[in-house]
Scaffold this motif. Structure first.
Motif, PDB file in Angstrom:
ATOM      1  N   TYR A  67     -64.429 -91.522  16.330  1.00 47.33           N
ATOM      2  CA  TYR A  67     -63.222 -91.088  17.009  1.00 47.33           C
ATOM      3  C   TYR A  67     -62.330 -92.300  17.307  1.00 47.33           C
ATOM      4  CZ  TYR A  67     -64.996 -86.394  17.646  1.00 47.33           C
ATOM      5  OH  TYR A  67     -65.430 -85.115  17.413  1.00 47.33           O
ATOM      6  N   PRO A 118     -65.817 -85.780  13.028  1.00 42.79           N
ATOM      7  CA  PRO A 118     -64.848 -86.745  13.540  1.00 42.79           C
ATOM      8  C   PRO A 118     -63.519 -86.514  12.846  1.00 42.79           C
ATOM      9  CG  PRO A 118     -66.356 -87.804  12.009  1.00 42.79           C
ATOM     10  CD  PRO A 118     -66.819 -86.391  12.167  1.00 42.79           C
ATOM     11  N   ARG A 149     -68.594 -91.768  22.201  1.00 37.40           N
ATOM     12  CA  ARG A 149     -67.174 -91.509  21.953  1.00 37.40           C
ATOM     13  C   ARG A 149     -66.296 -92.174  23.009  1.00 37.40           C
ATOM     14  NH1 ARG A 149     -67.934 -84.999  20.789  1.00 37.40           N
ATOM     15  NH2 ARG A 149     -69.658 -85.271  19.321  1.00 37.40           N
ATOM     16  N   THR A 152     -70.908 -90.467  16.061  1.00 37.39           N
ATOM     17  CA  THR A 152     -70.219 -89.701  17.104  1.00 37.39           C
ATOM     18  C   THR A 152     -71.123 -89.338  18.286  1.00 37.39           C
ATOM     19  OG1 THR A 152     -70.497 -87.461  16.156  1.00 37.39           O
ATOM     20  CG2 THR A 152     -68.580 -88.738  15.412  1.00 37.39           C
TER      21      THR A 152
END
Lengths: 326, 205
Positions: free
Chosen positions: A2, B5, A42, A39
């Motif tokens: 991210y 993502p 984050r 992930t």
């Protein structure tokens, strides 16, 4: 991965301010970047603390050590003072990870490592640590490498660090700096067992930063060493490990510091083993007798029952190596 | 639970072509600025939020570059996707195989776990920067002499790690080399010959 914003802290005050604003500290980044890519992590903001002045090893009065949090694993392992005073620390470090990773990872980050449990790393699996309340995939899953000590219904992941086992054995303290100032926490209290809140891994307040790990002075002469048992000979996490430091005077063990890795949800101090050693004379029989209580309180899972016996043998062998009766 | 993502980390052919062009224009590049990452992607929708990016000056194989990188860009991706230096390989992309090993400020590290944004003022050496013109580095030559590879995929990482190993002085015995080269996996199983190659280069030194 991210998106995240990035800021480089030029001094401690800037770092703490960014940390207090919710920024995530990054030092070596070897765990964090990996988990961000998966992930699992984050963070919205990374605060790069690698430029802060926390990169010294200092010998303290009486033969203790203060290790700056941003010292890299390779630097500490190669440091002449560390090698001379605490072989158990340099050995634990050199048996960790790879040369490349040891060139990157810092000691603060090493202690802060997150679990290597595959269910934790897989965002599609149940994991109370990553997402409280979702369950534990490992408990009924593939748990051959998981913990047998300090587990809870919520989590059975081991703490992956080797050097933290040496720190636990030597009763280190962790120096912290936060918005409210400095404080010191005993190593044994710093890393938390999962209990009912596995997502809380350290006794760390918001915005706090590790500045150093301190090893208290030990009675000398001190013999110490680290043994790591694993599925392959190098570049692998421990199935079991043992950190041992012994002070023997006039043929009697006056001080014994023993901890185990690869078996606990946190580095596991073996107080019962230490008690059997203190006041006794080194002998083959003593090592076996002391190691017999190494796995006291263990709760093996379906696939890791072998760790009970392996832990006892690991401890016995390392007591023999450090105690020098053979 | 969201497991996907957002796009932006991987790079398409279009961007690679775009960057390659930019690099070509700038034999230069020393003085010029190169933009790498999602924010530079001309085809990105105009409505897209700008991706957090940072300007960083870094020296790669002796050439100084200033690049603007999407903060998520690894050193490995910077090298391969943006600078056209594809010698460093992406094996596991998780710090477990060593195929991406490069030297940063003289130390061997995993390029995949190094965020490019953190390399301000750093000096990076990749496999492309090891030979002196057409003259191979003794360790490169040793890999050929000792037949220390089959498919060759891990070789750039092995050689960069070997350079680190030589510099650190961990070449006292075959056992020591094996231990200190353990961060580099070889699925062809050329380990015996890799150790011999590092031994040969250590003797040359």
């Amino acid at each position: 991965m991210y998106p995240f914003s990035y800021t480089r802290a030029s001094d401690l005050r800037t770092a703490l301010r960014a940390g207090a604003d919710g920024g995530r500290y990054v030092a070596g980044g070897t765990t964090l970047v990996d988990l961000m890519r998966e992930t699992v992590e984050r963070p919205g903001t990374l605060v790069d603390i690698s430029g802060l002045p926390l990169r010294e090893v200092t010998a303290t009065k009486g033969g203790g050590l203060r290790i700056g949090a941003l010292m890299r694993m390779a630097e500490i392992a190669a440091h002449p003072t560390v090698r001379a005073l605490y072989p158990v620390i340099s050995q634990a470090l050199e048996l960790s990870a790879s040369a490349q990773l040891r060139n990157m990872a810092t000691i603060g980050g090493n202690v802060m490592q997150r679990p290597r449990c595959t269910y934790f790393r897989d965002v599609t699996a149940a994991c109370n640590r990553r997402e409280p309340g979702t369950g534990c995939g490992a408990r009924e899953g593939f748990n051959r490498t998981h913990a047998i000590l300090g587990t809870s219904e919520q989590c059975v992941a081991t703490h992956p660090s080797d050097v933290a086992v040496a720190f636990a054995a030597l009763e280190a303290t962790v120096h912290l700096l936060g918005p409210a100032g400095e404080r010191t926490v005993a190593f044994a209290d710093f890393l938390l067992r999962p209990g009912s809140t596995p997502q809380r891994e350290q006794d760390l307040r918001p915005g706090e930063l590790i500045t150093a790990v301190e090893i208290p002075a030990q009675p000398r002469p001190l013999r110490s060493g680290y043994l790591k048992v694993r599925d392959r000979q190098s570049y692998e996490f421990a199935l079991t490990s043992a950190a041992v430091a012994l002070h023997v005077r006039a043929g009697v063990i006056r001080s014994a510091k023993v901890a185990a890795g690869g078996v606990g949800t946190v580095p596991w101090k073996l107080s019962a083993v230490e008690q059997r050693l203190i006041g006794a004379r080194p002998s083959e029989a003593l090592w076996a007798q002391a190691a017999e209580v190494a796995a006291e309180g263990a709760h093996p899972l379906a696939h890791n029952g072998f760790k009970v016996e392996l832990l006892k043998r690991t401890v016995e062998r390392q007591l023999r190596v450090v105690g020098g009766t053979r | 639970m969201s497991t996907e993502p957002p796009a932006g980390e991987s790079t398409g052919l279009t961007r690679r072509t775009f960057v390659a062009t930019t690099v070509a224009v700038g034999g230069v590049v020393a003085a010029g600025e190169l933009t790498a990452g999602a924010s530079a992607f001309a085809a990105a929708p105009a409505t897209a939020e700008p991706v957090p990016s940072t300007r960083v000056s870094v020296t790669v194989n002796g050439r100084q570059l200033t690049v603007t990188v999407d903060n998520r860009t690894s050193l490995l991706d910077l090298l391969r996707e943006h600078l056209g230096l594809t010698g460093s390989k992406k094996g596991c992309n998780a710090g477990a195989c060593g195929a991406c090993t490069v030297l940063v400020d003289g130390r061997r590290v995993n390029g995949c776990l190094t965020l490019a944004v953190r390399l301000e003022s750093a000096e990076v050496t990749t496999i492309e920067g090891v030979a002196n013109g057409d003259r191979l580095h003794p360790l490169q030559q040793a890999f050929i002499d000792r037949d220390a590879f089959q498919c060759g995929y891990c070789t750039p990482g092995q050689i960069m790690s070997g350079l680190g190993c030589l510099r650190e002085g961990h070449t006292g015995s075959a056992e020591e080399i094996r231990e200190w080269m353990s961060g580099n996996l070889c699925r062809c199983g050329c380990y015996v010959k890799i150790v011999r190659a590092v031994e040969q280069a250590a003797r040359w030194k």
